[in-house]
Design an enzyme around this catalytic site. Structure first.
Site, PDB file in Angstrom:
ATOM      1  N   TYR A 145      -4.365   6.477  -2.446  1.00 25.06           N
ATOM      2  CA  TYR A 145      -2.991   6.181  -2.042  1.00 25.06           C
ATOM      3  C   TYR A 145      -2.742   4.685  -2.207  1.00 25.06           C
ATOM      4  O   TYR A 145      -3.553   3.860  -1.796  1.00 25.06           O
ATOM      5  CB  TYR A 145      -2.764   6.581  -0.578  1.00 25.06           C
ATOM      6  CG  TYR A 145      -1.365   6.292  -0.077  1.00 25.06           C
ATOM      7  CD1 TYR A 145      -0.274   6.998  -0.570  1.00 25.06           C
ATOM      8  CD2 TYR A 145      -1.143   5.311   0.894  1.00 25.06           C
ATOM      9  CE1 TYR A 145       1.012   6.737  -0.104  1.00 25.06           C
ATOM     10  CE2 TYR A 145       0.136   5.051   1.362  1.00 25.06           C
ATOM     11  CZ  TYR A 145       1.211   5.766   0.870  1.00 25.06           C
ATOM     12  OH  TYR A 145       2.474   5.502   1.330  1.00 25.06           O
ATOM     13  N   ASP A 240      -7.203  -2.206  -5.073  1.00 26.78           N
ATOM     14  CA  ASP A 240      -6.328  -2.136  -3.905  1.00 26.78           C
ATOM     15  C   ASP A 240      -7.186  -2.224  -2.642  1.00 26.78           C
ATOM     16  O   ASP A 240      -7.927  -1.301  -2.311  1.00 26.78           O
ATOM     17  CB  ASP A 240      -5.537  -0.817  -3.957  1.00 26.78           C
ATOM     18  CG  ASP A 240      -4.563  -0.657  -2.800  1.00 26.78           C
ATOM     19  OD1 ASP A 240      -4.568  -1.520  -1.893  1.00 26.78           O
ATOM     20  OD2 ASP A 240      -3.801   0.327  -2.807  1.00 26.78           O
ATOM     21  N   LYS A 269      -2.184  -4.473   5.740  1.00 18.30           N
ATOM     22  CA  LYS A 269      -2.809  -4.087   7.010  1.00 18.30           C
ATOM     23  C   LYS A 269      -3.433  -5.289   7.743  1.00 18.30           C
ATOM     24  O   LYS A 269      -2.705  -6.076   8.318  1.00 18.30           O
ATOM     25  CB  LYS A 269      -3.782  -2.930   6.771  1.00 18.30           C
ATOM     26  CG  LYS A 269      -3.014  -1.711   6.185  1.00 18.30           C
ATOM     27  CD  LYS A 269      -3.715  -0.398   6.236  1.00 18.30           C
ATOM     28  CE  LYS A 269      -2.750   0.737   5.937  1.00 18.30           C
ATOM     29  NZ  LYS A 269      -2.788   1.253   4.589  1.00 18.30           N
TER      30      LYS A 269
HETATM   31  C1  PLP Z   1      -1.641   1.670   3.575  1.00 19.23           C
HETATM   32  C2  PLP Z   1      -1.967   1.534   2.135  1.00 19.23           C
HETATM   33  C3  PLP Z   1      -1.003   1.149   1.181  1.00 19.23           C
HETATM   34  C4  PLP Z   1       0.447   1.037   1.528  1.00 19.23           C
HETATM   35  O1  PLP Z   1       0.713   0.030   2.439  1.00 19.23           O
HETATM   36  P1  PLP Z   1       2.099   0.072   3.250  1.00 19.23           P
HETATM   37  O2  PLP Z   1       2.081  -1.201   4.022  1.00 19.23           O
HETATM   38  O3  PLP Z   1       2.041   1.304   4.108  1.00 19.23           O
HETATM   39  O4  PLP Z   1       3.195   0.136   2.258  1.00 19.23           O
HETATM   40  C5  PLP Z   1      -1.414   0.892  -0.108  1.00 19.23           C
HETATM   41  N1  PLP Z   1      -2.700   1.031  -0.469  1.00 19.23           N
HETATM   42  C6  PLP Z   1      -3.648   1.423   0.413  1.00 19.23           C
HETATM   43  C7  PLP Z   1      -5.062   1.546  -0.050  1.00 19.23           C
HETATM   44  C8  PLP Z   1      -3.309   1.699   1.726  1.00 19.23           C
HETATM   45  O5  PLP Z   1      -4.250   2.129   2.575  1.00 19.23           O
END
Ligand code: PLP
Length: 430
Positions: A145, A240, A269
């Site tokens: 994701y 990511d 995060k």
């Molecule tokens: C949470 C998450 C996102 C998206 O971040 P948001 O702040 O919710 O838009 C993207 N990549 C990873 C790996 C994530 O865990």
């Protein structure tokens, strides 16, 4: 005394004015059933719901609360910043300081651009990769994701590697046509994709260690392979670290694994310390392609917001080796206790970890990709989840999420969790 509100009544009202009653889907308890916990406040390892009930929290805001909720020094930093103004739409010294802090921990982030969400960070990384290479296609992995931008909301069709299909209503085929979806950890499929269209691929985007299909660590050498494959074909590697960055260690997953250099890294995060802040960083020559220096446009009214920047700076300042050592230790303790309880109740399970991140798959055998992650007993998880909740422990409300600990999970919080496990494990029996 705070006003006491009934969760059920509030959820009914919420659903009347907000779709599903929530601002982000997984919060609605859709996959476990029941009524979401409406949080009134949180402190350390605990959240308190609107009815006044205290729960040990294993969601930690889905990662950001590495230090525990409402850490006094983080709150104070935000309050101090707030008193000086909420948003300026102009650069601040604190942003420069935070960029320095990010680069010091993750040297491949030679330059850093701040945005407000992880979604924006990955969306911008993709745009940058396309702008830099002049190529259209991107490769992503099923079950990884990267937020909810259109091109990354592609789901896999059948077959080893497929042209992405829209993963949501409202996403056009055009938006996902250039997204190729490959099963995670599948080197042969990647070789095939690059053999047939390597000269059209701008980038591979991967979670540093996937944790959004449950925790599915890369097989040994997999990320190195991605680096080698992309380099061989003139494509970029986007790692990511929105979830893993500054959570699994001071330098994120890259800091743990080391030895290869992605072109672009995304953060979110923890870097915002619980406030809306995310970032992308990477090779300076690439980052220089972003506006205003270069031709790749990117902007944001609230980007680098001073309150969010203050929360991020305070969090990184406090997140030293002792914090990571504590979270690592608590994670191992909890993994052991969960495994013991589920084994004692003869519930099929597999605990999968990447650094301090872990999740519990309600199935036998290791999980290496999304197909295998889906082949678990979600009903068993739902029963386990609700038993834990009834006993005062809030787990992530989905079988496909990591369990998040913090440095504030002390002996007492751990004991509360561990004490709840045997009953929950028996509830999970089929
Ligand atoms: C949470 C998450 C996102 C998206 O971040 P948001 O702040 O919710 O838009 C993207 N990549 C990873 C790996 C994530 O865990």
């Amino acid at each position: 005394m705070a006003e006491v509100i009934d969760n059920e009544a509030l959820f009914r009202h919420a659903r009347d004015v907000i779709p599903g009653g929530v601002s982000s889907p997984v919060r609605a308890f859709g996959s476990v059933g029941g009524t979401p916990v409406f949080v009134a406040s949180a402190r350390g390892a605990y959240i308190r719901d609107v009815a006044g009930r205290e729960l040990v929290d294993l969601v930690c805001s889905w990662g950001p609360a590495l230090l525990g909720h409402a850490h006094p020094e983080v709150v104070e930093a935000v309050q101090e910043a707030a008193a000086k103004g909420l948003s300026f739409g102009a650069p601040t010294a604190a942003e420069v300081e935070l960029a320095d802090a990010v680069r010091a921990r993750v040297p491949v982030a030679e330059q850093v651009r701040f945005v407000s969400t992880g979604t924006e960070a990955t969306m911008t990384a993709i745009r940058l990769a396309r702008g830099a290479t002049g190529r259209d296609r991107i490769v992503k992995f099923a079950g990884c994701y990267h937020g909810h931008s259109d091109a990354l909301l592609a789901s896999a069709g059948s077959g080893v590697a497929t042209q992405g299909l829209p993963g949501s209503a409202g996403v056009t085929e055009a938006a996902t046509r250039d997204t190729i979806v490959v099963e995670y950890n599948d080197r042969a499929a990647l070789e095939e994709v690059f053999a047939s269209s390597g000269d059209r691929i701008a980038a591979i985007i991967t979670e540093a260690a996937p944790a959004n299909m449950g925790v599915v660590p890369p097989s040994p050498g997999f990320n190195f392979f991605l680096r080698e494959l992309t380099s061989r074909h003139g494509a970029l590697l986007i790692v990511d670290e929105v979830l893993t960055g500054f959570r699994v260690g001071p330098g994120g997953w890259l800091g743990l694994e080391g030895g290869y250099r992605p072109d672009i890294v995304t953060f979110g995060k923890v870097v915002g310390g619980g406030m809306p802040l995310a970032a992308l960083g990477g090779r300076a020559d690439l980052m220089q392609l972003l506006a205003p220096v270069g031709p790749v446009y990117q902007a944001g009214t609230l980007s680098g917001n001073p309150l969010a920047t203050a929360a991020g700076l305070a969090t990184l300042r406090l997140a030293g080796d002792a914090v990571y050592a504590t979270v690592d230790r608590r994670s191992l303790e909890l993994q052991a206790a969960v495994g013991e309880a589920l084994s004692a109740a003869s519930v099929p399970h597999h605990i999968s970890a990447a650094g301090s991140l872990f999740s519990v798959f309600f199935r036998e055998g290791a999980v290496t990709n999304y197909e295998e992650a889906k082949a678990q007993d979600q009903g068993a998880f739902a029963r386990f989840f609700h038993s834990m909740l009834d006993q005062g422990v809030a787990l992530p409300p989905s079988a496909f999420e990591a369990w998040f600990l913090s440095a504030a999970h002390d002996d007492e919080a751990m004991a509360r969790i561990v004490d709840a496990l045997p009953v929950a494990a028996r509830s999970a029996q089929s």
